[in-house]
Motif scaffolding. Structure first.
Motif, PDB file in Angstrom:
ATOM      1  N   GLN A 123      -5.872  10.840   9.159  1.00 36.41           N
ATOM      2  CA  GLN A 123      -5.914   9.420   8.840  1.00 36.41           C
ATOM      3  C   GLN A 123      -4.995   9.164   7.651  1.00 36.41           C
ATOM      4  O   GLN A 123      -4.388  10.088   7.112  1.00 36.41           O
ATOM      5  CB  GLN A 123      -7.350   8.980   8.517  1.00 36.41           C
ATOM      6  CG  GLN A 123      -8.314   9.093   9.691  1.00 36.41           C
ATOM      7  CD  GLN A 123      -9.730   8.717   9.296  1.00 36.41           C
ATOM      8  OE1 GLN A 123     -10.400   9.452   8.582  1.00 36.41           O
ATOM      9  NE2 GLN A 123     -10.182   7.572   9.761  1.00 36.41           N
ATOM     10  N   VAL A 124      -4.912   7.908   7.253  1.00 36.35           N
ATOM     11  CA  VAL A 124      -4.080   7.556   6.100  1.00 36.35           C
ATOM     12  C   VAL A 124      -4.985   7.220   4.923  1.00 36.35           C
ATOM     13  O   VAL A 124      -5.811   6.309   5.005  1.00 36.35           O
ATOM     14  CB  VAL A 124      -3.174   6.346   6.404  1.00 36.35           C
ATOM     15  CG1 VAL A 124      -2.339   5.988   5.173  1.00 36.35           C
ATOM     16  CG2 VAL A 124      -2.283   6.635   7.589  1.00 36.35           C
ATOM     17  N   GLY A 145       4.567  10.941   1.746  1.00 34.83           N
ATOM     18  CA  GLY A 145       3.789   9.716   1.733  1.00 34.83           C
ATOM     19  C   GLY A 145       4.583   8.586   2.357  1.00 34.83           C
ATOM     20  O   GLY A 145       5.681   8.790   2.887  1.00 34.83           O
ATOM     21  N   ALA A 146       4.024   7.390   2.295  1.00 33.62           N
ATOM     22  CA  ALA A 146       4.705   6.211   2.817  1.00 33.62           C
ATOM     23  C   ALA A 146       4.308   5.004   1.987  1.00 33.62           C
ATOM     24  O   ALA A 146       3.210   4.964   1.413  1.00 33.62           O
ATOM     25  CB  ALA A 146       4.355   5.979   4.283  1.00 33.62           C
ATOM     26  N   ILE A 147       5.206   4.038   1.906  1.00 38.12           N
ATOM     27  CA  ILE A 147       4.927   2.784   1.222  1.00 38.12           C
ATOM     28  C   ILE A 147       5.184   1.650   2.200  1.00 38.12           C
ATOM     29  O   ILE A 147       6.111   1.725   3.017  1.00 38.12           O
ATOM     30  CB  ILE A 147       5.784   2.618  -0.053  1.00 38.12           C
ATOM     31  CG1 ILE A 147       5.363   1.356  -0.821  1.00 38.12           C
ATOM     32  CG2 ILE A 147       7.275   2.601   0.270  1.00 38.12           C
ATOM     33  CD1 ILE A 147       6.005   1.247  -2.205  1.00 38.12           C
ATOM     34  N   LEU A 174       4.124   8.064   8.789  1.00 42.52           N
ATOM     35  CA  LEU A 174       3.769   9.432   8.418  1.00 42.52           C
ATOM     36  C   LEU A 174       3.718  10.352   9.626  1.00 42.52           C
ATOM     37  O   LEU A 174       4.218  11.478   9.594  1.00 42.52           O
ATOM     38  CB  LEU A 174       2.421   9.431   7.690  1.00 42.52           C
ATOM     39  CG  LEU A 174       2.428   8.795   6.294  1.00 42.52           C
ATOM     40  CD1 LEU A 174       1.006   8.547   5.808  1.00 42.52           C
ATOM     41  CD2 LEU A 174       3.171   9.689   5.306  1.00 42.52           C
ATOM     42  N   LEU A 175       3.130   9.886  10.723  1.00 43.00           N
ATOM     43  CA  LEU A 175       3.039  10.704  11.931  1.00 43.00           C
ATOM     44  C   LEU A 175       4.416  11.033  12.497  1.00 43.00           C
ATOM     45  O   LEU A 175       4.620  12.100  13.084  1.00 43.00           O
ATOM     46  CB  LEU A 175       2.207   9.994  12.993  1.00 43.00           C
ATOM     47  CG  LEU A 175       0.712   9.821  12.709  1.00 43.00           C
ATOM     48  CD1 LEU A 175       0.052   9.064  13.860  1.00 43.00           C
ATOM     49  CD2 LEU A 175       0.029  11.154  12.491  1.00 43.00           C
ATOM     50  N   ARG A 233       0.849  -1.200   0.000  1.00 37.67           N
ATOM     51  CA  ARG A 233       0.000   0.000   0.000  1.00 37.67           C
ATOM     52  C   ARG A 233       0.881   1.244   0.000  1.00 37.67           C
ATOM     53  O   ARG A 233       1.931   1.257   0.634  1.00 37.67           O
ATOM     54  CB  ARG A 233      -0.923   0.037   1.219  1.00 37.67           C
ATOM     55  CG  ARG A 233      -1.976  -1.045   1.263  1.00 37.67           C
ATOM     56  CD  ARG A 233      -2.855  -0.884   2.502  1.00 37.67           C
ATOM     57  NE  ARG A 233      -3.837  -1.941   2.625  1.00 37.67           N
ATOM     58  CZ  ARG A 233      -3.603  -3.122   3.200  1.00 37.67           C
ATOM     59  NH1 ARG A 233      -2.413  -3.373   3.717  1.00 37.67           N
ATOM     60  NH2 ARG A 233      -4.545  -4.037   3.265  1.00 37.67           N
ATOM     61  N   ILE A 234       0.404   2.276  -0.658  1.00 39.57           N
ATOM     62  CA  ILE A 234       1.016   3.594  -0.587  1.00 39.57           C
ATOM     63  C   ILE A 234      -0.024   4.526   0.018  1.00 39.57           C
ATOM     64  O   ILE A 234      -1.194   4.519  -0.407  1.00 39.57           O
ATOM     65  CB  ILE A 234       1.443   4.088  -1.972  1.00 39.57           C
ATOM     66  CG1 ILE A 234       2.529   3.178  -2.541  1.00 39.57           C
ATOM     67  CG2 ILE A 234       1.945   5.531  -1.918  1.00 39.57           C
ATOM     68  CD1 ILE A 234       2.876   3.462  -3.982  1.00 39.57           C
ATOM     69  N   GLY A 235       0.373   5.302   1.024  1.00 44.44           N
ATOM     70  CA  GLY A 235      -0.587   6.157   1.701  1.00 44.44           C
ATOM     71  C   GLY A 235      -0.071   7.562   1.941  1.00 44.44           C
ATOM     72  O   GLY A 235       1.140   7.800   1.960  1.00 44.44           O
ATOM     73  N   VAL A 236      -1.002   8.490   2.122  1.00 39.45           N
ATOM     74  CA  VAL A 236      -0.694   9.875   2.477  1.00 39.45           C
ATOM     75  C   VAL A 236      -1.611  10.274   3.629  1.00 39.45           C
ATOM     76  O   VAL A 236      -2.651   9.659   3.855  1.00 39.45           O
ATOM     77  CB  VAL A 236      -0.905  10.829   1.276  1.00 39.45           C
ATOM     78  CG1 VAL A 236       0.028  10.472   0.132  1.00 39.45           C
ATOM     79  CG2 VAL A 236      -2.357  10.814   0.812  1.00 39.45           C
TER      80      VAL A 236
END
Length: 249
Positions: free
Chosen positions: A108-109, A211-213, A142-143, A100-103
C-alpha cells in the motif's frame, strides 16, 4: 553472454577490504593492485552513495551506513520527509491543490507528508494513512518502478472504491507502462469520486525510486475536458519531484 562489469567487481572488492579493516587510499590501491587514482575514484563514488565513510582525522575509509541500510525496510522516510518539506509547500502554493508524499508499505502507500490546499475549505490530515496502491496516482507511480510489488498487488486482487477503479491485471499493467513511459502517474476518480491526482517519482542516487509526490483535487481543476491531466499541473509536479530528487541524490 554479456561480459562482467569491471568497475562493479572492483567496488565489491573495495567493500570486502573495508569490511575487514579501515584503510587509506594508498593501502586500498596496493591491496587490489590498482592505480591510486582509480582507487580514489571508487572510494569517492562509494562515499557519495553512502557505502563508505572517511574519518577526517585519520583519512582512513570504513564501511558506511548505506551498507547496513541494504538489509533494512528501505529508505529513511524521516529523511525523505525532511528534504521534501519546502518543495511540497511550494508545490501546493503553485498548483493550488493538496500535496501528498508517499512510500510503499505492505503493498500500500503510506502517506509520510500531507500539505493542505491553500484555501479555507475543510480538510483532514492524511499523514500516516495507508492508501490503495492500484487506485491512486501515488500508488501507480510507485508500482511502476517496483515490478515485484506490482505483481503481488495484482495477485491479491483489486478492491473497487468507485466505478472507475482498476479491477484487472491487464489494465493495471497497461497503466503502469504508461506511467513509466511519460514519467508520472494519473488517477481520475479511482479512489474518490470527483477527485483526480497526478504524481511523480522521487529518486535517490542511481535513479532508485524511494517515494512519490503528488497533487490531488477536483477533476475539473486537475484535468481538462477530455479528463486528461492539465499540462501546467504536470509540469509543477514533475518539477517538484526532480528538485526533491536532486536533494536526495
Amino acid at each position: 553472454m554479456p561480459g562482467l562489469i569491471q568497475s562493479i567487481e572492483r567496488s565489491s572488492a573495495v567493500l570486502r577490504l573495508l569490511a575487514a579493516d579501515r584503510l587509506r587510499v594508498g593501502e586500498v590501491a596496493e591491496a587490489l593492485d590498482l592505480p591510486k587514482s582509480t582507487a580514489h575514484s571508487i572510494l569517492r563514488t562509494l562515499e557519495h552513495v553512502g557505502f563508505v565513510e572517511q574519518d577526517p582525522r585519520t583519512t582512513r575509509y570504513r564501511l558506511g551506513r548505506g551498507v547496513l541500510d541494504l538489509g533494512s525496510a528501505g529508505f529513511d522516510v524521516n529523511e525523505l520527509r525532511g528534504r521534501a518539506l519546502n518543495w511540497a509547500d511550494a508545490l501546493a502554493a503553485r498548483s493550488g491543490q493538496e500535496v501528498r508524499i508517499g512510500v510503499l508499505r505492505d503493498r500500500q502507500v503510506l502517506v509520510v507528508h500531507h500539505v493542505f490546499r491553500p484555501d479555507d475549505s475543510a480538510q483532514s490530515m492524511d499523514t500516516g494513512r495507508l492508501l490503495p496502491a492500484h487506485a491512486t496516482a501515488l500508488g501507480k507511480t510507485l508500482l511502476a518502478y517496483h515490478p515485484t510489488v506490482a505483481s503481488a498487488v495484482a495477485r491479491e486482487g483489486f478492491d473497487a472504491y468507485t466505478r472507475r477503479t482498476l479491477t484487472n491485471r491487464q489494465d493495471l499493467a497497461r497503466q503502469l507502462g504508461e506511467t513509466r513511459a511519460r514519467g508520472w502517474g494519473l488517477a481520475v476518480e479511482e479512489w474518490r469520486a470527483g477527485q483526480a491526482a497526478i504524481a511523480a517519482p522521487l529518486r535517490t542516487s542511481g535513479g532508485l525510486v524511494v517515494g512519490a509526490i503528488g497533487i490531488a483535487g477536483p477533476v475539473e481543476t486537475v484535468c481538462d475536458t477530455r479528463r486528461q491531466a492539465r499540462q501546467a499541473l504536470v509540469e509543477h509536479v514533475v518539477g517538484g519531484a526532480r528538485s526533491i530528487s536532486r536533494d536526495l541524490a
